[in-house]
Design a protein around this motif. Structure first.
Motif, PDB file in Angstrom:
ATOM      1  N   LEU A   1       0.828  -1.204   0.000  1.00 63.98           N
ATOM      2  CA  LEU A   1       0.000   0.000   0.000  1.00 63.98           C
ATOM      3  C   LEU A   1       0.867   1.260   0.000  1.00 63.98           C
ATOM      4  N   TYR A   2       1.970   1.227   0.742  1.00 64.02           N
ATOM      5  CA  TYR A   2       2.859   2.383   0.720  1.00 64.02           C
ATOM      6  C   TYR A   2       3.493   2.534  -0.661  1.00 64.02           C
TER       7      TYR A   2
ATOM      8  N   ALA B   1       2.085   1.704  -3.428  1.00 63.99           N
ATOM      9  CA  ALA B   1       1.028   2.247  -4.290  1.00 63.99           C
ATOM     10  C   ALA B   1       0.913   3.763  -4.122  1.00 63.99           C
ATOM     11  N   GLU B   2       1.028   4.255  -2.877  1.00 59.26           N
ATOM     12  CA  GLU B   2       1.016   5.711  -2.655  1.00 59.26           C
ATOM     13  C   GLU B   2       2.189   6.385  -3.344  1.00 59.26           C
TER      14      GLU B   2
ATOM     15  N   ALA C   1      -4.755  -1.783  -5.118  1.00 58.84           N
ATOM     16  CA  ALA C   1      -4.650  -0.412  -4.613  1.00 58.84           C
ATOM     17  C   ALA C   1      -4.407   0.577  -5.748  1.00 58.84           C
TER      18      ALA C   1
ATOM     19  N   MET D   1      -9.290   0.142   0.199  1.00 58.99           N
ATOM     20  CA  MET D   1      -8.314  -0.589   0.998  1.00 58.99           C
ATOM     21  C   MET D   1      -8.587  -0.485   2.496  1.00 58.99           C
TER      22      MET D   1
ATOM     23  N   ARG E   1      -9.960   4.516  -0.760  1.00 61.24           N
ATOM     24  CA  ARG E   1      -8.863   4.068  -1.602  1.00 61.24           C
ATOM     25  C   ARG E   1      -7.568   4.753  -1.164  1.00 61.24           C
ATOM     26  N   ILE E   2      -6.475   4.238  -1.659  1.00 60.44           N
ATOM     27  CA  ILE E   2      -5.176   4.863  -1.416  1.00 60.44           C
ATOM     28  C   ILE E   2      -5.121   6.214  -2.125  1.00 60.44           C
ATOM     29  N   GLU E   3      -4.595   7.214  -1.459  1.00 60.14           N
ATOM     30  CA  GLU E   3      -4.400   8.527  -2.044  1.00 60.14           C
ATOM     31  C   GLU E   3      -2.927   8.920  -1.957  1.00 60.14           C
TER      32      GLU E   3
ATOM     33  N   HIS F   1      -4.288   9.132  -6.040  1.00 60.28           N
ATOM     34  CA  HIS F   1      -4.626   8.117  -7.029  1.00 60.28           C
ATOM     35  C   HIS F   1      -4.260   8.649  -8.409  1.00 60.28           C
TER      36      HIS F   1
END
Length: 354
Positions: A88-89, A91-92, A148, A154, A173-175, A177
């Motif tokens: 997830l990190y 993906a950010e 993500a 998530m 969601r992950i931001e 995006h």
């Protein structure tokens, strides 16, 4: 061949009895080579990612620095080792980078290659793999990362609504995006089977610098079959996009006496090599060195180079900015146009219809 770029391993440190660049110089050189390549019209700047080694490791600061100083060149990795990542990190970070670079990111990821550390991902805090190579862990993390990147929820909004207008329990969601980032994800595949999996997933294919197969066929022919299987699997899965395919080669045009002195062919460099990696017999591609006309003929005969849309030239990054830009300029002026390439004036190329 519609695009070519360079692939840097980002080596630094000294060999025994010989001086070498340090990590600071390696990183500054990497940015400067990217800037020079952008000015030459080269299509891409890609960097290897290794841990516990004197090589490029955390790619996001490097790619962000290169993005800030370039205009058109694609910026990417070849490849990020998912065993070591918080999905997830990542993906950010990847979304922020893609937005800063105005969509010029080509993020290559995979299980990764063998590393110096024994199960080094566990030192990063990631446990639970039952595979000595960590392939199960990498695949699980990648699936979460891809969800993500595609904007799937998530997490759930808190009851108190702090710092959010989302209703309690709503998906988050992950931001930030980046809407197009999923189209810029490549999977590094080292076998025909893994290439088919890439096709079924609907990603771009970054064919590895080696293949964990040795059938007696040439590296180029093995890789071409891998590409064919990828495209067939992509079609059969019902995907309708335009996936990209890249291959990498070591190519050193000889256009002057300095080139002849530095890159003159040495015994064994003109043939594919067979070795053992991860306990499997593997095929390593040859080094191409010669006059431009010779290189044009050899690369035209390379089935994988002809099948892919993007060729990555592995460069001796520790040799400094000037020499590496000379190699790229020589290829751009004397070899690439005969293979169908034109200087980059607009940004990343599109993939092939399949």
């Amino acid at each position: 061949m519609r695009a070519f770029g360079f692939l840097s391993f980002g080596h630094y440190g000294s060999a025994v009895g010989a001086p070498g660049v340090d990590a600071r110089q390696m990183l500054h050189d990497a940015v400067d080579i990217s800037v020079g390549a952008d000015e030459l019209g080269v299509n891409g700047a890609y960097f290897r990612v290794h841990h516990f080694a004197r090589q490029s490791a955390s790619p996001m600061p490097l790619l962000a620095a290169a993005a800030a100083r370039t205009e058109r060149i694609e910026l990417g990795t070849g490849v990020i080792d998912m065993r070591y990542e918080n999905p997830l990190y990542l993906a950010e970070e990847a979304a922020a980078l893609d937005l800063l670079a105005d969509g010029r990111v080509a993020l290559g990821v995979s299980r990764g290659s063998p590393e110096p550390a024994d199960r080094g991902w566990e030192a990063f805090g990631y446990h639970g793999s039952t595979d000595p190579r960590g392939a199960d862990l990498a695949r699980e993390k990648f699936e979460l990362f891809l969800r993500a990147v595609r904007g799937e929820p998530m997490a759930r909004a808190a009851e108190n609504g702090y710092m959010s207008s989302a209703a309690p329990g709503a998906g988050l969601r992950i931001e930030p995006h980046s809407p197009d980032l999923a189209d810029h994800i490549w999977w590094g595949a080292g076998s025909r089977e893994s290439a088919e999996n890439v096709g079924r997933t609907g990603l771009n294919l970054m064919s590895s610098t080696l293949l964990t197969e040795a059938t007696g066929e040439s590296f180029g022919d093995l890789q071409a079959e891998q590409i064919d299987r990828f495209r067939a699997a992509y079609r059969e899965a019902g995907h309708t996009g335009r996936p990209r395919v890249s291959v990498s080669r070591s190519v050193f045009p000889i256009v002057d006496e300095q080139d002849r002195m530095l890159f003159g062919m040495r015994p064994g460099e003109g043939a594919d090599q067979i070795g053992i990696i991860d306990g499997m017999r593997s095929t390593f591609g040859r080094t191409f060195t010669g006059e431009p006309d010779q290189l044009i003929e050899q690369l035209r005969a390379d089935a994988a180079v002809q099948s892919a849309d993007t060729l990555m030239l592995t460069i001796p990054s520790q040799a400094g900015v000037d020499l590496n830009l000379h190699i790229l300029e020589s290829f751009a002026q004397h070899v690439a146009p005969a293979l169908g390439w034109k200087p980059n004036t607009e940004g990343p190329v599109e993939g092939d219809p399949v």
